[in-house]
Write a protein that holds these residues in place. Sequence first.
Motif, mmCIF file in Angstrom:
data_model
loop_
_atom_site.group_PDB
_atom_site.id
_atom_site.type_symbol
_atom_site.label_atom_id
_atom_site.label_comp_id
_atom_site.label_asym_id
_atom_site.label_seq_id
_atom_site.Cartn_x
_atom_site.Cartn_y
_atom_site.Cartn_z
ATOM 1 N N ARG A 41 0.819 -1.212 0.000
ATOM 2 C CA ARG A 41 0.000 0.000 0.000
ATOM 3 C C ARG A 41 0.852 1.261 0.000
ATOM 4 N NH1 ARG A 41 -2.875 0.060 4.713
ATOM 5 N NH2 ARG A 41 -2.056 -1.888 5.535
ATOM 6 N N ALA A 42 2.024 1.200 0.605
ATOM 7 C CA ALA A 42 2.923 2.356 0.653
ATOM 8 C C ALA A 42 3.516 2.669 -0.718
ATOM 9 C CB ALA A 42 4.030 2.118 1.664
ATOM 10 N N MET A 43 3.500 1.708 -1.625
ATOM 11 C CA MET A 43 4.044 1.911 -2.970
ATOM 12 C C MET A 43 3.064 2.640 -3.901
ATOM 13 S SD MET A 43 6.177 -1.681 -3.439
ATOM 14 C CE MET A 43 5.283 -2.062 -4.864
ATOM 15 N N VAL A 44 1.809 2.778 -3.502
ATOM 16 C CA VAL A 44 0.820 3.470 -4.332
ATOM 17 C C VAL A 44 1.163 4.954 -4.375
ATOM 18 C CG1 VAL A 44 -1.618 4.078 -4.553
ATOM 19 C CG2 VAL A 44 -0.969 1.777 -3.834
ATOM 20 N N LYS A 45 1.313 5.494 -5.579
ATOM 21 C CA LYS A 45 1.745 6.883 -5.749
ATOM 22 C C LYS A 45 0.578 7.859 -5.878
ATOM 23 C CE LYS A 45 5.966 5.415 -7.951
ATOM 24 N NZ LYS A 45 6.498 4.978 -9.205
ATOM 25 N N THR A 46 -0.463 7.470 -6.624
ATOM 26 C CA THR A 46 -1.619 8.358 -6.808
ATOM 27 C C THR A 46 -2.915 7.566 -6.676
ATOM 28 O OG1 THR A 46 -1.690 8.047 -9.204
ATOM 29 C CG2 THR A 46 -0.412 9.927 -8.400
ATOM 30 N N VAL A 47 -3.939 8.257 -6.227
ATOM 31 C CA VAL A 47 -5.289 7.707 -6.172
ATOM 32 C C VAL A 47 -6.199 8.743 -6.820
ATOM 33 C CG1 VAL A 47 -7.207 7.013 -4.689
ATOM 34 C CG2 VAL A 47 -4.872 6.384 -4.066
ATOM 35 N N THR A 48 -6.872 8.334 -7.885
ATOM 36 C CA THR A 48 -7.809 9.220 -8.571
ATOM 37 C C THR A 48 -9.211 8.800 -8.170
ATOM 38 O OG1 THR A 48 -6.276 9.404 -10.419
ATOM 39 C CG2 THR A 48 -8.537 10.084 -10.825
ATOM 40 N N MET A 49 -10.036 9.799 -7.820
ATOM 41 C CA MET A 49 -11.364 9.470 -7.293
ATOM 42 C C MET A 49 -12.398 10.502 -7.700
ATOM 43 S SD MET A 49 -10.725 10.605 -3.334
ATOM 44 C CE MET A 49 -9.253 9.656 -3.160
ATOM 45 N N LEU A 57 -10.660 10.225 2.920
ATOM 46 C CA LEU A 57 -10.352 9.662 4.243
ATOM 47 C C LEU A 57 -9.819 8.241 4.104
ATOM 48 C CD1 LEU A 57 -13.558 10.909 6.103
ATOM 49 C CD2 LEU A 57 -11.289 11.972 6.103
ATOM 50 N N VAL A 58 -10.466 7.458 3.253
ATOM 51 C CA VAL A 58 -10.028 6.089 3.003
ATOM 52 C C VAL A 58 -8.638 6.089 2.367
ATOM 53 C CG1 VAL A 58 -10.477 4.002 1.636
ATOM 54 C CG2 VAL A 58 -12.358 5.130 2.842
ATOM 55 N N ALA A 59 -8.449 6.951 1.376
ATOM 56 C CA ALA A 59 -7.159 6.996 0.675
ATOM 57 C C ALA A 59 -6.025 7.360 1.624
ATOM 58 C CB ALA A 59 -7.235 7.994 -0.481
ATOM 59 N N ARG A 60 -6.241 8.342 2.485
ATOM 60 C CA ARG A 60 -5.198 8.755 3.433
ATOM 61 C C ARG A 60 -4.881 7.646 4.443
ATOM 62 N NH1 ARG A 60 -2.970 12.186 0.783
ATOM 63 N NH2 ARG A 60 -3.810 14.252 0.554
ATOM 64 N N GLU A 61 -5.913 6.939 4.861
ATOM 65 C CA GLU A 61 -5.707 5.869 5.849
ATOM 66 C C GLU A 61 -5.012 4.660 5.222
ATOM 67 O OE1 GLU A 61 -8.404 2.924 8.659
ATOM 68 O OE2 GLU A 61 -9.204 4.892 8.124
ATOM 69 N N ILE A 62 -5.437 4.273 4.041
ATOM 70 C CA ILE A 62 -4.931 3.050 3.404
ATOM 71 C C ILE A 62 -3.610 3.286 2.684
ATOM 72 C CG2 ILE A 62 -5.464 1.311 1.648
ATOM 73 C CD1 ILE A 62 -7.169 1.050 4.102
ATOM 74 N N PHE A 63 -3.483 4.429 2.019
ATOM 75 C CA PHE A 63 -2.303 4.722 1.203
ATOM 76 C C PHE A 63 -1.619 5.979 1.750
ATOM 77 C CE2 PHE A 63 -5.603 2.918 -1.650
ATOM 78 C CZ PHE A 63 -5.006 1.693 -1.880
ATOM 79 N N GLN A 67 -0.775 10.649 -3.503
ATOM 80 C CA GLN A 67 -1.289 11.957 -3.890
ATOM 81 C C GLN A 67 -2.723 11.721 -4.366
ATOM 82 O OE1 GLN A 67 0.742 13.738 -7.201
ATOM 83 N NE2 GLN A 67 -0.423 15.622 -7.076
ATOM 84 N N ILE A 68 -3.676 12.503 -3.853
ATOM 85 C CA ILE A 68 -5.081 12.338 -4.220
ATOM 86 C C ILE A 68 -5.400 13.268 -5.392
ATOM 87 C CG2 ILE A 68 -7.461 12.645 -3.457
ATOM 88 C CD1 ILE A 68 -6.500 11.869 -0.641
ATOM 89 N N ILE A 69 -6.036 12.692 -6.409
ATOM 90 C CA ILE A 69 -6.407 13.435 -7.609
ATOM 91 C C ILE A 69 -7.907 13.265 -7.828
ATOM 92 C CG2 ILE A 69 -6.085 13.632 -10.110
ATOM 93 C CD1 ILE A 69 -3.293 12.290 -9.623
ATOM 94 N N ILE A 70 -8.605 14.377 -8.061
ATOM 95 C CA ILE A 70 -10.030 14.307 -8.392
ATOM 96 C C ILE A 70 -10.123 14.151 -9.907
ATOM 97 C CG2 ILE A 70 -12.262 15.485 -8.255
ATOM 98 C CD1 ILE A 70 -10.990 14.775 -5.514
ATOM 99 N N ASP A 71 -10.943 13.209 -10.362
ATOM 100 C CA ASP A 71 -10.986 12.938 -11.797
ATOM 101 C C ASP A 71 -11.622 14.087 -12.576
ATOM 102 O OD1 ASP A 71 -13.928 11.839 -12.808
ATOM 103 O OD2 ASP A 71 -13.583 11.574 -10.658
ATOM 104 N N ARG A 72 -11.194 14.231 -13.831
ATOM 105 C CA ARG A 72 -11.615 15.335 -14.694
ATOM 106 C C ARG A 72 -13.117 15.425 -14.866
ATOM 107 N NH1 ARG A 72 -7.708 14.300 -19.628
ATOM 108 N NH2 ARG A 72 -7.615 12.321 -18.580
#
Length: 134
Positions: A41-49, A57-63, A67-72
Amino acid sequence: MDKKLLFICLDGDSHQVVQILRIRFKPKTLHYFYKFSPKARAMVKTVTMDLNCYYPLVAREIFPNTQIIIDRFHIVQMLTRSSKSLRVQTMKHFKKQSREYKLLKSTWKLYLMKYDKLNKKTPYFTMTGISKTI
């Protein structure tokens, strides 16, 4: 047809579906991702949501290193709704027969057009009445 919302997990590089969770709520999502080791989980670089309120909240806890990205799509959708709301609020300040009201009412589709689809040679008229070309 059942219109349930799903949690769809894609690989960011290949865009291949990794997993589809039938329930998108926080406990089920956390349960799924906690199956992976902290190192993985620490290797995940970006999460797009999308704009679901608990996904960050889930992304910060799990990964923790992501970096959190909101999809276009959701950004454009939010901007479009806000723009429409502002336009309608502004229109309410004018009489329906006024030139300003009619311009705001009739030209709304121009704001949603892709730039390369606009007719750049035909002039249009602004609120001040000055002819311009796009």
